[in-house]
Design an enzyme around this catalytic site. Structure first.
Site, PDB file in Angstrom:
ATOM      1  N   GLY A  56       0.848  -1.192   0.000  1.00 40.94           N
ATOM      2  CA  GLY A  56       0.000   0.000   0.000  1.00 40.94           C
ATOM      3  C   GLY A  56       0.878   1.233   0.000  1.00 40.94           C
ATOM      4  O   GLY A  56       2.061   1.165   0.363  1.00 40.94           O
ATOM      5  N   CYS A  83       5.347  -6.071   1.952  1.00 41.06           N
ATOM      6  CA  CYS A  83       5.699  -4.644   1.908  1.00 41.06           C
ATOM      7  C   CYS A  83       4.923  -3.858   2.972  1.00 41.06           C
ATOM      8  O   CYS A  83       5.158  -4.054   4.160  1.00 41.06           O
ATOM      9  CB  CYS A  83       5.499  -4.092   0.507  1.00 41.06           C
ATOM     10  SG  CYS A  83       6.344  -2.513   0.304  1.00 41.06           S
ATOM     11  N   TYR A  84       3.984  -3.016   2.591  1.00 41.55           N
ATOM     12  CA  TYR A  84       3.199  -2.301   3.617  1.00 41.55           C
ATOM     13  C   TYR A  84       2.579  -3.292   4.598  1.00 41.55           C
ATOM     14  O   TYR A  84       2.535  -3.057   5.803  1.00 41.55           O
ATOM     15  CB  TYR A  84       2.102  -1.463   2.963  1.00 41.55           C
ATOM     16  CG  TYR A  84       1.234  -0.734   3.974  1.00 41.55           C
ATOM     17  CD1 TYR A  84       1.586   0.522   4.454  1.00 41.55           C
ATOM     18  CD2 TYR A  84       0.070  -1.331   4.483  1.00 41.55           C
ATOM     19  CE1 TYR A  84       0.808   1.166   5.405  1.00 41.55           C
ATOM     20  CE2 TYR A  84      -0.711  -0.692   5.431  1.00 41.55           C
ATOM     21  CZ  TYR A  84      -0.343   0.556   5.885  1.00 41.55           C
ATOM     22  OH  TYR A  84      -1.107   1.190   6.830  1.00 41.55           O
ATOM     23  N   HIS A 170       8.294  -7.746  -2.813  1.00 36.63           N
ATOM     24  CA  HIS A 170       7.057  -8.183  -3.464  1.00 36.63           C
ATOM     25  C   HIS A 170       7.261  -9.536  -4.157  1.00 36.63           C
ATOM     26  O   HIS A 170       7.764  -9.573  -5.284  1.00 36.63           O
ATOM     27  CB  HIS A 170       6.620  -7.152  -4.505  1.00 36.63           C
ATOM     28  CG  HIS A 170       6.136  -5.879  -3.905  1.00 36.63           C
ATOM     29  ND1 HIS A 170       4.824  -5.665  -3.567  1.00 36.63           N
ATOM     30  CD2 HIS A 170       6.800  -4.750  -3.563  1.00 36.63           C
ATOM     31  CE1 HIS A 170       4.683  -4.461  -3.056  1.00 36.63           C
ATOM     32  NE2 HIS A 170       5.865  -3.884  -3.032  1.00 36.63           N
ATOM     33  N   GLU A 172       5.063 -11.259  -5.542  1.00 35.04           N
ATOM     34  CA  GLU A 172       4.125 -11.395  -6.662  1.00 35.04           C
ATOM     35  C   GLU A 172       4.655 -10.809  -7.964  1.00 35.04           C
ATOM     36  O   GLU A 172       4.111 -11.059  -9.036  1.00 35.04           O
ATOM     37  CB  GLU A 172       2.784 -10.728  -6.300  1.00 35.04           C
ATOM     38  CG  GLU A 172       2.773  -9.200  -6.251  1.00 35.04           C
ATOM     39  CD  GLU A 172       3.279  -8.620  -4.940  1.00 35.04           C
ATOM     40  OE1 GLU A 172       3.990  -9.339  -4.210  1.00 35.04           O
ATOM     41  OE2 GLU A 172       2.984  -7.443  -4.656  1.00 35.04           O
ATOM     42  N   ASP A 228     -16.421 -11.502 -22.317  1.00 33.64           N
ATOM     43  CA  ASP A 228     -17.133 -11.846 -21.080  1.00 33.64           C
ATOM     44  C   ASP A 228     -18.567 -12.311 -21.342  1.00 33.64           C
ATOM     45  O   ASP A 228     -18.995 -13.348 -20.832  1.00 33.64           O
ATOM     46  CB  ASP A 228     -17.146 -10.655 -20.114  1.00 33.64           C
ATOM     47  CG  ASP A 228     -15.742 -10.176 -19.813  1.00 33.64           C
ATOM     48  OD1 ASP A 228     -14.811 -10.983 -19.987  1.00 33.64           O
ATOM     49  OD2 ASP A 228     -15.567  -9.017 -19.411  1.00 33.64           O
ATOM     50  N   LYS A 368      -9.812 -12.134 -15.968  1.00 31.96           N
ATOM     51  CA  LYS A 368      -9.946 -12.194 -17.427  1.00 31.96           C
ATOM     52  C   LYS A 368      -9.294 -13.434 -18.042  1.00 31.96           C
ATOM     53  O   LYS A 368      -9.881 -14.089 -18.900  1.00 31.96           O
ATOM     54  CB  LYS A 368      -9.316 -10.934 -18.025  1.00 31.96           C
ATOM     55  CG  LYS A 368      -9.676 -10.698 -19.456  1.00 31.96           C
ATOM     56  CD  LYS A 368     -11.058 -10.110 -19.532  1.00 31.96           C
ATOM     57  CE  LYS A 368     -11.454  -9.666 -20.896  1.00 31.96           C
ATOM     58  NZ  LYS A 368     -12.740  -8.942 -20.831  1.00 31.96           N
TER      59      LYS A 368
END
Ligand code: XMP
Length: 512
Positions: A56, A83-84, A170, A172, A228, A368
């Site tokens: 964040g 992180c945050y 991070h 990710e 979609d 998606k």
């Protein structure tokens, strides 16, 4: 349908929250994102297998910085702070955090100091991605430091007994070389997930669930030809067959031949109950004389709903409305309050008063790329599953100014050539969105021996992950050259092609 085995991502407003969720799901674990405000009670009741605190933008010791319910740390559910999220864990449990002189940003080498279930199997020294100013100076009591770097005294820390883990970096982000293994360790060795999130089992459970919900009643669906709504329709069709009635409003603002392609796939290939409404004249009439972009958008949105309502009324009683809502549309954000730049419309915004009794949203929990996987599994053709995003108001917002049938025809031809050349060059899936725009500018040119005064077509190509920001695509010159000369030669009344080299911001992806 929601999965039994779920990990929670608590969102503190970081730019990577959705990316964390993507990575977790890639590892076959279902997860959902919720606001940092979610009470511990609610989390306990949902029986999450694990919790990940996102990053964040705030300073953890600021008064109004987002803080979570401290009881979360006592639930016995494993927590990974990123992180945050790591700083918050340290701060909340009595550790010391401080503000560094300089922000640490980018690739950083770190060393593993101690045995750790989180860092198990990872080289002792490797590269991670950092982006922070505040750092953890001293971990809370009961924690020990498991990794350090030159600049950062606590790169990773943990209290294994309480199942609390934290990384300053991070995992990710792709630049963290072993990020995937770290998340895998957390999910499988610490949270003991079994990895039951797979697309084929998703289809099976969703179909069963839908059959139960719908029974022998009917469902209507507004089909736009976009990814979609197409996948949603195919999935509902798999569950209830001809009880599904699809209404395809062809507003004439689709790309070249697209209306026919959509009809072919759903009527011939899937044998669906499909109603195609050819409403081009109706839309053009309402757009006549209108050149203001927001007005154009509003008219198209309203008219779309009107046409849909009229068709729905002809069907008579409708039990369910199927919508192609996907997870990023519903995700509850941590902080953020994005400004409305353009009034977007899509088939999700249908009125509730057409008389149906329930909503069917089979893609509500999918990202998606998961939607695409489901589409492929269901047998939808590649050109539909991998279709680039296309705005609800269609080509009307790519014909700048007033829309006419002639201008639409010109744009459709130019756009089809450009798209064909991009695909031929093998760039179809590398450039996230690419299209032509009829700029409304006329300029002087020379063709043969004569002077011309004709239209300028702009080409636009962008690369992006979230469509909130985008960079202009570095399309090779020879591809641009080929597209340019083909458009000039094959499309009447065009004598100039320009390529848009603006990123978003400051520009938007569409020109209107
Ligand atoms: P902008 O132009 O805002 O576009 O940078 C961002 C993305 O959104 C698409 N877009 C729309 N999609 N209804 C939609 O469903 C709309 O009204 C609409 N307007 C823009 C645009 O194509 C891009 O992918």
């Amino acid at each position: 349908m929601k999965q039994k085995e779920t990990v929670l991502i608590l969102d503190f407003g970081g730019q990577y929250s959705q990316l964390i969720a993507r990575r977790v799901r890639d590892l076959h674990v279902y997860c959902e994102i919720k606001s940092f405000r979610t009470p511990a009670e609610e989390i306990a009741a949902a029986r999450y297998k694990g919790i990940i605190f996102s990053g964040g933008p705030d300073n953890v010791y600021d008064e109004d910085a987002p803080k979570c319910d401290k009881e979360i740390f006592n639930l016995g559910i494993p927590v990974l702070g990123i992180c945050y999220g790591a700083q918050l864990m340290a701060f909340s449990l009595g550790g010391k955090t401080d503000r560094a002189e300089i922000r640490e940003y980018g690739k950083t080498e770190f060393q593993i100091l101690a045995n750790s279930a989180l860092l198990h199997g990872i080289e002792q020294q490797s590269v991670c991605w950092m982006s922070h100013t505040v750092y953890i100076k001293t971990p809370p009591a009961g924690f020990h430091i498991t990794a350090v770097s030159h600049t950062c005294p606590v790169v990773a820390m943990e209290n294994a007994e309480k199942k609390l883990y934290a990384t300053q970096f991070h995992p990710e982000v792709e630049h963290t070389v072993h990020g995937k293994e770290i998340l895998h360790n957390f999910l499988y060795d610490i949270c003991h997930c079994s990895g039951d999130w797979k697309m084929d089992s998703f289809i099976q459970t969703t179909v069963e669930q839908m059959r139960k919900t719908v029974g022998d009643r009917n469902v209507i669906c507004a089909l736009s030809g976009g990814v979609d709504s197409s996948v949603a329709a195919a999935l509902v069709h798999r569950a209830v067959g001809k009880q599904l009635i699809c209404i395809f409003v062809d507003h004439g603002l689709l790309r070249k031949d697209e209306g026919d392609e959509v009809e072919h796939v759903f009527r011939s290939q899937f044998d669906m109950n499909l109603i195609r409404v050819n409403a081009q004249d109706r839309f053009l009439k309402r757009l006549s004389g209108v050149s203001e972009p927001e007005k154009k958008r509003k008219i198209i949105g309203e008219e779309f709903i009107r046409v849909f309502e009229e068709e729905a009324k002809k069907i008579g009683h409708v039990d369910f409305l199927c919508q192609g809502t996907i997870y990023p549309d519903v995700v509850e954000s941590g902080t953020g309050n994005a400004a409305v730049i353009k009034s977007h419309h899509n088939v999700g915004g249908l009125p509730k008063d057409i008389g149906f009794t329930g909503l069917v949203e089979p893609l509500r929990y999918l990202f998606k790329d998961e939607v695409r996987k489901v589409g492929t599994e269901l047998g939808l053709p590649d050109n539909l599953v991998w279709r680039q995003p296309f705005p609800g108001p269609g080509l009307a917002i790519r014909v700048l100014g007033e829309v006419t049938a002639e201008k639409l025809d010109l744009l459709k031809d130019a756009d089809a050539i450009f798209r064909e050349e991009i695909v031929k060059a093998g760039l179809g899936r590398k450039i996230n969105q690419y299209f032509a725009v009829l700029t409304g500018i006329k300029s002087v040119g020379v063709m043969g021996d004569g002077r011309t005064y004709d239209n300028t077509v702009a080409l636009r190509g962008v690369t992006t992950t979230d469509f909130m920001t985008a960079d202009w695509a570095r399309i090779p010159y020879d591809v641009l050259e080929k597209a340019s000369s083909r458009i000039i030669n094959e499309v009447q009344n065009v004598n100039r092609i320009v390529y848009d080299i603006t990123s978003k911001p400051p520009a938007t992806i569409e020109w209107e």
